[in-house]
Design a protein around this motif. Sequence first.
Motif, PDB file in Angstrom:
ATOM      1  N   TYR A   2       0.848  -1.186   0.000  1.00  0.00           N
ATOM      2  CA  TYR A   2       0.000   0.000   0.000  1.00  0.00           C
ATOM      3  C   TYR A   2       0.887   1.241   0.000  1.00  0.00           C
ATOM      4  CZ  TYR A   2      -3.470  -3.456   1.380  1.00  0.00           C
ATOM      5  OH  TYR A   2      -4.289  -4.567   1.427  1.00  0.00           O
ATOM      6  N   SER A  17      -2.860  -2.228   5.309  1.00  0.00           N
ATOM      7  CA  SER A  17      -3.828  -1.304   4.700  1.00  0.00           C
ATOM      8  C   SER A  17      -4.303  -0.258   5.706  1.00  0.00           C
ATOM      9  CB  SER A  17      -5.030  -2.079   4.152  1.00  0.00           C
ATOM     10  OG  SER A  17      -5.702  -2.768   5.201  1.00  0.00           O
ATOM     11  N   ILE A  33      -2.854   0.536  -4.305  1.00  0.00           N
ATOM     12  CA  ILE A  33      -2.631  -0.861  -3.922  1.00  0.00           C
ATOM     13  C   ILE A  33      -1.906  -1.570  -5.061  1.00  0.00           C
ATOM     14  CG2 ILE A  33      -3.700  -2.999  -3.173  1.00  0.00           C
ATOM     15  CD1 ILE A  33      -6.120  -1.351  -2.287  1.00  0.00           C
TER      16      ILE A  33
END
Length: 437
Positions: free
Chosen positions: A361, A409, A432
């Motif tokens: 991420y 995340s 992502i």
Amino acid sequence: MHKYVRILYIFLALCCWQSLQAQNFPVYNSFYITPYLYNPAEAATEYTSVYANQRQQWTGIEGAPSLSTLFFTTLLDGSRAGIGGKLSSYKRGILRTTDISLSYAYGVPLSEKSTLFFGLSGGVISSSIDLTKVTDPNDPAIANYLANNVQPAASFGMLFRSETGLNFGVTLPQLFGPGYNGVGHFSEINFSPIDNAMATFYYKKKLDSKIVNRRRRGVRTRAKLDDVYAPLEFYATYKYAAVGNSQFEVLAKLSLSENFWLGASYRQAYGFSGHTGVSFNKFLFAYSFEPGSQPEKGFSQGTHEIQLGLKIGDKKKFKTKKAPVFRSTLQTTKEQHQARFQQTTEDPDHINQSTTVRKKYYVVIKSFSDFTAADEYKRKLIEQKYNADVFYYDNDKKFHVHVLETVKSSEAYEEARNLKAFTKLKTANVLIVTSSK
């Protein structure tokens, strides 16, 4: 005119129920645009706004009340405090009352979606007499009145504001009771905060954004608008007076477009009023009309009110909570120049049979199609103490300038939210990237 008759006339003009009501609760039909007119806790507004309001009551009647008001409100950027100021002149018959006040408001966040504001306003109020309409302007009684009528003026307010659009406010509009014939400036102060009170409830829902159709040079386009509200708004107020008439009022406003609205209201023991207005960019114009049949049939030619508004400068940010520690500024960055393309070597014999899918991420601030531009922007972020770097993503063929790289995340999305809320990096978003190993 006999001296005592003149004194009686002045006293009646000051103390008649309509004047007293106007002193306690100045009637503003445009309060739905700027509730600060009634509540000092409303001073903390997102923009620095300046307004001018003119109300002519009972047109066609000699000496009918006329109210002129100039005021401003603003939030102190990056804080929880706001300030405001108001100057008004209220004329009726031979009398004119002028008051000036300054306000301070402070908000206490109760949650992420609601805030409780407190506001205090203070100033002075004084009256004068139009001597051109007095038979004997040298009368000692008049001179004594003019020399001893400066009084303190103050009000207190509370406001509960919610992102759901529901707002509730309570105001004590007159902390000091009026003393029309005092013996000296501030010599006898009558502190009576609960003789008058006002409660206000309204629904005004702010939307994140709105897509509208616009036509430019004959071409129809779609544009995204910020700082927009739901088209339908409701307002209700109740004014309590220990001496005089308590009164409630309800109002509804419907925005027919982004620039034009219509509204209607009903005031107890008085009647209906109509409202309309337009707004373009940072300018606003509003108009209200009360029929001449109010409060009695054929009483006057109606009441008119006009309000002009102007927003100045950029939008202010309310400090909802203490700024967090940013993960994107924790470590010292060692400058690295990444190649335009990253190549990997395939295993032709497929020695590694197992494949693990991983996600990374990236908190991306800005993306570029050119490496040089991306690298230059990265350097600017590094100068601001951010851990900036450049990542080339083969899927979209772009160079992404990011300030955080993580496999969690929750960390990435939290950092992006914090950067948007507490810094100037409003374009922060999460990219992502999935890879196989």
